[in-house]
Design an enzyme around this catalytic site. Structure first.
Site, mmCIF file in Angstrom:
data_model
loop_
_atom_site.group_PDB
_atom_site.id
_atom_site.type_symbol
_atom_site.label_atom_id
_atom_site.label_comp_id
_atom_site.label_asym_id
_atom_site.label_seq_id
_atom_site.Cartn_x
_atom_site.Cartn_y
_atom_site.Cartn_z
ATOM 1 N N ASP A 1 -13.922 -22.469 -10.131
ATOM 2 C CA ASP A 1 -13.091 -22.654 -8.947
ATOM 3 C C ASP A 1 -13.321 -21.565 -7.908
ATOM 4 O OD1 ASP A 1 -11.984 -20.590 -10.369
ATOM 5 O OD2 ASP A 1 -9.921 -21.318 -10.269
ATOM 6 N N HIS B 1 -7.082 -6.062 -0.618
ATOM 7 C CA HIS B 1 -5.970 -5.140 -0.424
ATOM 8 C C HIS B 1 -4.952 -5.707 0.566
ATOM 9 C CE1 HIS B 1 -3.843 -1.401 -0.543
ATOM 10 N NE2 HIS B 1 -3.928 -1.262 0.765
ATOM 11 N N ASP C 1 -8.580 -6.038 -5.131
ATOM 12 C CA ASP C 1 -8.206 -4.940 -4.230
ATOM 13 C C ASP C 1 -9.300 -3.884 -4.237
ATOM 14 O OD1 ASP C 1 -6.998 -2.668 -2.968
ATOM 15 O OD2 ASP C 1 -5.029 -3.497 -3.440
ATOM 16 N N SER D 1 0.845 -1.185 0.000
ATOM 17 C CA SER D 1 0.000 0.000 0.000
ATOM 18 C C SER D 1 0.890 1.249 0.000
ATOM 19 C CB SER D 1 -0.964 -0.031 1.187
ATOM 20 O OG SER D 1 -2.000 0.902 1.038
ATOM 21 N N VAL E 1 -12.775 -23.508 -15.667
ATOM 22 C CA VAL E 1 -13.324 -24.325 -14.591
ATOM 23 C C VAL E 1 -13.935 -23.412 -13.543
ATOM 24 C CG1 VAL E 1 -11.175 -24.347 -13.252
ATOM 25 C CG2 VAL E 1 -12.821 -26.218 -12.988
#
Length: 539
Positions: free
Chosen positions: A278, A466, A427, A204, A276
């Site tokens: 997932d 994040h 994020d 960050s 797929v």
């Protein structure tokens, strides 16, 4: 596994202000590990250029459990005995006082130096990262740059109501370089020899500081681990206020449950793009889910049945699309479709029943203090046209100071430095596209992707928030991968990761070096990394 901290301030999760704590479990096997017994005495430190040393202190700590200070809090246990050296610097005539802390393990130093960046409006670590580094054998440095905690912005405006230039310069760039100089000198004095390798780590704000080091001070570090970097600071800080501007201008405030419904529907619709189901969106650039598909859907929230409206869908569509001028020109990318919309698009109900937006504090403070120079400025009154003016003002006034978007990394490459970054594709506070955009600018400036890959690699982490704060870590050990690159010349082709999918299940993945993405091989257990391979994005 890397850990990140969360905290609460004024009822708002301080996710963007997280400290990224890399580990280095592989270090014990390397030849540079050194058994060391160090004395803890205040060293004589030569002042970095342009500064004056005001004081130097040394304190011996027994170790044990280190409790993090400030809003972030947290703790790390099992820290061995260490020496804490604190050097206070000032820039003569500028009235500032920046503290540089260096923690040095008194035994079993691994021969390496590490510096740790900050969070939100804090320039340095709160103690947990320092303790973790010492626990892993590093001598480690951080600086407060003379500013305060993650949301302490008391330093921003001077007595005349103008932005104070000295602390801003310290926070933006200067103090990180000075910490590198001081920290290395302290290590040299305490151990009687220089560190074999030096690293910078941060996420960050800390990620932005790492990029600033590579751009402005290319000789400071051998390797930089800079994750979810807040580069393009002057632009994205205003851009992340956009969801609130949309809510207030449209006078439509979807509930938390409705926001979650939009995110969940988008992830479900785009889940299979990699071949797929997932529970992860591996290539969000191909996800074109239209939120209007949820109009009329019933959502149960706190026992109350709500119906998603066309107005709700229009708001989410604008937030995902990102800020634009009133004429439709794109200013910045929006919130990623898989990210938690509540981070930037949350609303609250007053005691009188009035619903209003609740902005995330980091961009809110940026607009109020750095742009309007008025702590009481009412953000709910920002119109679409004024938003464009604020965006342009921020770019004009602050890009050269804190933009951290210079694509010329030729000096860093020449110095032999390595830059490693992972960024979560979900994020909610720093759109991943900003990091991708910077990487593309570096490629154009420096001869294309292959030449850039020689010293700078980017990995995008599906399903990751994040700095990995929701437990969805983007990499098992980014610092170890960086050390292998720097010390052994082994450039990482993938980063091993443990992710959490939409069903809350943990799955293994190898993060692919940009611009490749993970794609299912067509057979095998979708929870295992071996069932996937890295392929070029189809976008």
């Amino acid at each position: 596994m890397k850990k990140a901290l969360t905290a609460l301030a004024a009822g708002v999760p301080l996710v963007a202000a997280a400290v990224y704590l890399p580990t280095a479990s592989a270090d014990e096997t390397r030849d540079t590990a050194t058994a060391t017994t160090a004395a803890c005495a205040a060293p004589s430190v030569r002042a970095p250029a342009g500064t004056k040393v005001e004081s130097v202190t040394a304190v011996r700590h027994a170790g044990g459990t280190i409790h993090g200070t400030g809003l972030l809090g947290g703790e790390v246990s099992g820290v061995p005995a260490f020496c804490q050296v604190t050097v206070t610097l000032t820039h003569p005539g500028e009235g500032d006082h920046a503290k540089v802390q260096t923690w040095l393990p008194l035994a079993q130093w691994n021969g390496r130096f590490q510096a740790i960046g900050g969070s939100a409006y804090s320039a340095g670590d709160n103690g947990v990262g320092l303790g973790t580094a010492v626990k892993n054998g590093y001598a480690v440095t951080t600086t407060d740059a003379g500013v305060g905690d993650v949301l302490d912005t008391s330093w921003v405006l001077d007595s005349k109501g103008k932005v104070a230039g000295t602390p801003l310069k310290n926070f933006a760039s200067r103090s990180q370089h000075e910490a590198a100089v001081v920290g290395k000198a302290v290590v040299d004095h305490v151990y009687g020899k220089r560190a074999a390798y030096s690293y910078f780590t941060g996420c960050s704000t800390g990620g932005r500081q790492g990029y600033m080091e590579a751009q402005a001070y290319p000789d400071d570090y051998d390797g930089i681990l800079a994750d979810a970097p807040a580069v393009n600071w002057d632009e994205f800080e205003v851009a992340t206020l956009w969801p609130q501007v949309v809510l207030n201008n449209e006078k439509t405030y979807p509930t938390d449950c409705e926001l979650d419904a939009f995110t969940g529907a988008a992830v479900k619709a785009c889940d299979k793009l990699d071949g797929v189901r997932d529970g992860l969106v591996n290539d969000p650039s191909r996800c074109d889910f239209d939120p209007r598909r949820l109009i009329g859907t019933k959502v149960v929230c706190a026992g109350e049945e709500l119906t998603i409206t066309a107005a709700d869908a229009a708001v989410v569509r604008k937030i995902w699309d990102g800020p634009r001028t009133t004429s439709g020109r794109k200013l910045w990318s929006g919130v990623p479709v898989g990210a938690d919309l509540k981070g930037l698009a949350r609303s609250v109900t007053d005691t009188d029943g009035t619903v209003k937006g609740q902005p995330f504090q980091v961009p809110a403070l940026w607009v109020q203090l750095f742009l309007k120079k008025d702590p009481s400025f009412d953000l709910t009154k920002v119109t679409y046209s004024e938003f464009t003016k604020l965006f342009q003002q921020s770019r004009a006034e602050y890009d050269h100071v804190i933009g951290t978007d210079d694509p010329d990394l030729s000096a860093f490459r020449k110095s032999g430095g390595k830059l490693l970054t992972w960024h979560g594709l979900d994020d909610e506070y720093i759109p991943t596209e900003g990091t991708v955009r910077y990487r593309k600018q570096v490629e154009r400036k420096m001869g294309g992707p292959q030449r850039v890959d020689d010293f700078y690699r980017l990995f995008l982490a599906p399903g990751t928030s994040h700095c990995g704060l929701n437990g969805q870590d983007g990499s098992a050990d980014g610092l170890a991968a960086l050390a292998d690159w720097v010390e052994q010349g082994k450039a990482p082709r993938t980063l091993p990761a443990t992710l959490t999918n939409a069903s809350g299940e943990q799955v293994e993945r190898n993060l692919c070096a940009y611009p490749q993405v993970s794609r299912y091989k067509g057979s095998g257990d979708p929870s295992l990394a071996t069932s996937f391979r890295c392929v070029p994005s189809r976008h």
